[in-house]
Scaffold this motif. Structure first.
Motif, PDB file in Angstrom:
ATOM      1  N   PHE A  35       1.310   6.581  15.349  1.00 41.21           N
ATOM      2  CA  PHE A  35       1.961   5.313  15.649  1.00 41.21           C
ATOM      3  C   PHE A  35       1.133   4.087  15.282  1.00 41.21           C
ATOM      4  O   PHE A  35       1.647   3.122  14.732  1.00 41.21           O
ATOM      5  N   LEU A  36      -0.152   4.113  15.606  1.00 41.20           N
ATOM      6  CA  LEU A  36      -0.967   2.905  15.476  1.00 41.20           C
ATOM      7  C   LEU A  36      -2.437   3.305  15.494  1.00 41.20           C
ATOM      8  O   LEU A  36      -2.812   4.250  16.177  1.00 41.20           O
ATOM      9  N   PRO A  73      -0.436  -0.371  11.940  1.00 42.69           N
ATOM     10  CA  PRO A  73       0.692   0.518  12.229  1.00 42.69           C
ATOM     11  C   PRO A  73       0.784   1.615  11.172  1.00 42.69           C
ATOM     12  O   PRO A  73       0.300   1.456  10.057  1.00 42.69           O
ATOM     13  N   THR A  74       1.413   2.720  11.518  1.00 39.70           N
ATOM     14  CA  THR A  74       1.596   3.798  10.547  1.00 39.70           C
ATOM     15  C   THR A  74       2.945   3.648   9.846  1.00 39.70           C
ATOM     16  O   THR A  74       3.858   2.980  10.349  1.00 39.70           O
ATOM     17  N   THR A  75       3.063   4.293   8.698  1.00 39.88           N
ATOM     18  CA  THR A  75       4.330   4.303   7.965  1.00 39.88           C
ATOM     19  C   THR A  75       5.442   4.875   8.829  1.00 39.88           C
ATOM     20  O   THR A  75       6.544   4.318   8.892  1.00 39.88           O
ATOM     21  N   GLY A  86      -2.448  -9.925   6.491  1.00 41.53           N
ATOM     22  CA  GLY A  86      -2.650  -8.766   7.352  1.00 41.53           C
ATOM     23  C   GLY A  86      -1.592  -7.716   7.094  1.00 41.53           C
ATOM     24  O   GLY A  86      -0.944  -7.695   6.041  1.00 41.53           O
ATOM     25  N   TYR A  87      -1.426  -6.834   8.055  1.00 46.34           N
ATOM     26  CA  TYR A  87      -0.460  -5.747   7.916  1.00 46.34           C
ATOM     27  C   TYR A  87       0.951  -6.264   8.115  1.00 46.34           C
ATOM     28  O   TYR A  87       1.243  -6.947   9.102  1.00 46.34           O
ATOM     29  N   LEU A  88       1.807  -5.950   7.148  1.00 50.00           N
ATOM     30  CA  LEU A  88       3.206  -6.372   7.166  1.00 50.00           C
ATOM     31  C   LEU A  88       4.109  -5.148   7.086  1.00 50.00           C
ATOM     32  O   LEU A  88       3.688  -4.081   6.633  1.00 50.00           O
ATOM     33  N   ILE A  89       5.349  -5.346   7.475  1.00 49.93           N
ATOM     34  CA  ILE A  89       6.372  -4.343   7.220  1.00 49.93           C
ATOM     35  C   ILE A  89       6.931  -4.639   5.839  1.00 49.93           C
ATOM     36  O   ILE A  89       7.456  -5.723   5.592  1.00 49.93           O
ATOM     37  N   ALA A  90       6.774  -3.688   4.929  1.00 47.61           N
ATOM     38  CA  ALA A  90       7.378  -3.799   3.597  1.00 47.61           C
ATOM     39  C   ALA A  90       8.785  -3.220   3.721  1.00 47.61           C
ATOM     40  O   ALA A  90       8.966  -2.106   4.214  1.00 47.61           O
TER      41      ALA A  90
END
Length: 177
Positions: free
Chosen positions: A88-89, A98-100, A140-144
């Motif tokens: 999850f994280l 976060p994980t895929t 930073g980390y984004l949701i693609a």
């Protein structure tokens, strides 16, 4: 034994081969540095503007040092099993990642830090390649994500820095479409 993945106990109290349920709040924490359910859900709400109810019915577990898993249900803690739900994280580092799997499962409905890729960039992202999409939001980390059948669907995690989206698609899940 030292080291979170070796089966022994770390200096911080983690047992590398055991799942320990996250405490609800910092006041409930028994292991120094362990994330709490409140902090984990709060991070997803703050980072991606998700409704905290998306996580209702899920428990969160740490295995090793900072590897958080989500489980749809309840079991006794600790649990000595190989896997429990989904990864999850990643915590216990400067920036939580976060994980895929988590983004694909929980990321629908996110309204913040979601970069919607065009067809060409989505294909490159799925191949594990870096892209330069138009983006004027946070680094930073984004949701693609990609528009599929009229809806925005999360496809994975990207790391956006220096005007570049670095695909975080795991090698085993990369595809050439």
């Amino acid at each position: 034994m030292s080291g979170g993945d070796g089966g022994g106990t770390d200096d911080d109290g983690n047992v590398g081969q055991r799942f320990d349920r996250l405490p609800e709040t910092a006041a409930d924490r028994e292991v120094e540095g362990r994330a709490t359910r409140e902090a984990v859900v709060g991070w997803w709400v703050e980072r991606f503007d998700l409704d905290p109810e998306r996580f209702a019915g899920h428990t969160f577990w740490e295995k090793g040092s900072g590897k958080i898993w989500a489980f749809a249900g309840e079991i006794d803690s600790p649990a000595e099993v190989e896997g429990l739900g989904m990864t999850f994280l990643r915590t216990r580092q400067e920036h939580w990642k976060p994980t895929t799997d988590a983004v694909q499962r929980f990321g629908r409905g996110a309204t913040k830090n979601v970069v919607v890729l065009d067809d060409e960039d989505a294909r490159a992202f799925l191949r594990g390649e870096d892209t330069e999409p138009e983006w004027d939001g946070d680094w930073g980390y984004l949701i693609a994500a990609h528009r599929i059948a009229g809806a925005i669907e999360p496809i994975g995690v990207g790391l956006y820095i220096y005007d570049e989206l670095r695909s975080q698609m795991p090698k085993g899940r990369q595809r050439d479409l």
